[in-house]
Scaffold this motif. Structure first.
Motif, PDB file in Angstrom:
ATOM      1  N   SER A  50      -2.799 -68.334  83.834  1.00 54.03           N
ATOM      2  CA  SER A  50      -2.545 -68.977  82.541  1.00 54.03           C
ATOM      3  C   SER A  50      -3.000 -70.426  82.512  1.00 54.03           C
ATOM      4  O   SER A  50      -3.135 -71.012  81.426  1.00 54.03           O
ATOM      5  CB  SER A  50      -1.064 -68.890  82.189  1.00 54.03           C
ATOM      6  OG  SER A  50      -0.277 -69.552  83.181  1.00 54.03           O
ATOM      7  N   VAL A  67     -14.119 -70.314  80.390  1.00 53.58           N
ATOM      8  CA  VAL A  67     -12.762 -69.775  80.331  1.00 53.58           C
ATOM      9  C   VAL A  67     -11.780 -70.931  80.255  1.00 53.58           C
ATOM     10  O   VAL A  67     -11.891 -71.906  81.017  1.00 53.58           O
ATOM     11  CB  VAL A  67     -12.456 -68.898  81.568  1.00 53.58           C
ATOM     12  CG1 VAL A  67     -10.985 -68.463  81.560  1.00 53.58           C
ATOM     13  CG2 VAL A  67     -13.374 -67.677  81.617  1.00 53.58           C
ATOM     14  N   GLU A  71      -8.419 -67.305  79.400  1.00 48.37           N
ATOM     15  CA  GLU A  71      -9.052 -66.511  78.356  1.00 48.37           C
ATOM     16  C   GLU A  71     -10.500 -66.951  78.163  1.00 48.37           C
ATOM     17  O   GLU A  71     -10.817 -68.140  78.194  1.00 48.37           O
ATOM     18  CB  GLU A  71      -8.300 -66.663  77.027  1.00 48.37           C
ATOM     19  CG  GLU A  71      -6.844 -66.223  77.070  1.00 48.37           C
ATOM     20  CD  GLU A  71      -6.701 -64.716  77.210  1.00 48.37           C
ATOM     21  OE1 GLU A  71      -7.664 -64.002  76.844  1.00 48.37           O
ATOM     22  OE2 GLU A  71      -5.639 -64.259  77.675  1.00 48.37           O
ATOM     23  N   SER A  83     -15.423 -61.509  81.408  1.00 49.89           N
ATOM     24  CA  SER A  83     -14.016 -61.098  81.380  1.00 49.89           C
ATOM     25  C   SER A  83     -13.314 -61.708  82.586  1.00 49.89           C
ATOM     26  O   SER A  83     -13.957 -62.138  83.550  1.00 49.89           O
ATOM     27  CB  SER A  83     -13.876 -59.573  81.395  1.00 49.89           C
ATOM     28  OG  SER A  83     -14.452 -59.031  82.571  1.00 49.89           O
TER      29      SER A  83
END
Length: 322
Positions: A50, A67, A71, A83
């Motif tokens: 996170s 990123v 995310e 990803s």
């Protein structure tokens, strides 16, 4: 560009090009593969996704954030191919030469947590993709290793092998290897071959261990392809004709086994029905020889008219065949 952004870029440049001991990873991929870049190293602690950020830097450019907070940034040009896994690794699908460069993972904005991954991409292709495929002349293959400047590329880092695994050196039967320039090597081969030929470009380290390799299959000239296809089609046609003749002969043999009874010369050719009947005693003892008689039964049907529809017009004749 504001002063804050400029200061950040300078800090990133200084930090990553001086290198962090134990936190530099090297990854080699060929074009089209998937790459998984780890966010941990032997000297780093497990990350918290996170608060993880991924940055990308390429020679002559600037650091790009791919990123943020675990995310993928949707505005990224490569967002569809990026990803993040459960362990915060960055996945790049269908790697291209443009993906080569330096990637670094950072946790919570702390530069001491940075883990650097140097991604190199190996590609192989014809040096002149627009060349006429109908020509039978030589073709030159180009093998390139795309990387950042900090990754050295010594002489003979790139080598060529044929489909048997034999290394191709200098000039030989049907091939010529040009001297390597930086991280690019060329192989010229003849296309005059009756079958497909495979050539492999390998990137090796100082111990000659293969780090990554890429294959290229050289098709024969189109005119030879047509000859091969024509030969296969011709063979199939011959097999079909042979099979047809065999079936025809078998059917002819079956027809010969059942001859048509001989017609009496005084009888008309049409409207004749012949039946041969074997008379034998079916209740006779199996040990007793039974005499068999063959009788030919013939029925002649007269031409039907409106005035005569009497069924007695059928004429029957029974003859004992001696």
């Amino acid at each position: 560009m504001d002063a804050k952004r400029l200061l950040e870029l300078i800090l990133l440049f200084v930090l990553h090009f001086q290198g962090n001991s134990g936190r530099d990873l090297f990854l080699n991929k060929r074009s089209g593969q998937d790459a998984v870049l780890s966010c941990t190293s032997e000297s780093s602690s497990p990350p918290t996704c996170s608060i993880v950020e991924w940055f990308y830097y390429k020679d002559g450019g600037q650091a790009i954030t791919e990123v943020r907070n675990g995310e993928v940034i949707e505005s990224s040009a490569r967002a569809a191919r990026l990803s993040v896994t459960t362990d915060c690794s960055l996945v790049i699908n269908n790697v291209t030469a443009e993906d080569a460069g330096l990637y670094f993972c950072r946790q919570g904005g702390d530069t001491n947590t940075d883990v650097n991954t140097y991604l190199s991409v190996l590609t192989i292709s014809p040096s002149q993709p627009g060349a006429d495929p109908n020509r039978d002349d030589d073709i030159t293959l180009k093998c390139s290793l795309f990387k950042v400047r900090d990754v050295p590329c010594r002489e003979n880092n790139i080598r060529w092998v044929d489909e048997t695994g034999a290394e191709l050196l200098g000039e030989g039967d049907g091939y010529r290897v040009l001297p390597q320039t930086a991280c690019v090597s060329f192989l010229t081969v003849k296309r005059q071959s009756g079958r497909n030929r495979k050539y492999t470009c390998q990137f090796v380290d100082e111990q000659n261990s293969v780090k990554i390799e890429a294959d290229y299959t050289l098709d024969p000239p189109p005119n030879q392809i047509y000859i091969i296809i024509g030969g296969v089609v011709g063979a199939v046609v011959v097999l079909v004709v042979i099979a047809g003749l065999i079936i025809y002969r078998k059917r002819a043999n079956v027809t010969e086994d059942f001859p048509k009874p001989t017609q009496h010369p005084d009888e008309p050719e049409s409207n004749l029905t012949y039946v041969t009947v074997n008379h034998a005693n079916q209740q006779a003892s199996t040990g007793k020889k039974v005499k068999e008689e063959k009788v030919m039964y013939c029925t002649v049907k007269c031409q039907k008219t409106e005035a005569n529809e009497d069924p007695s017009n059928l004429y029957s004749n029974v003859r004992n065949l001696k």
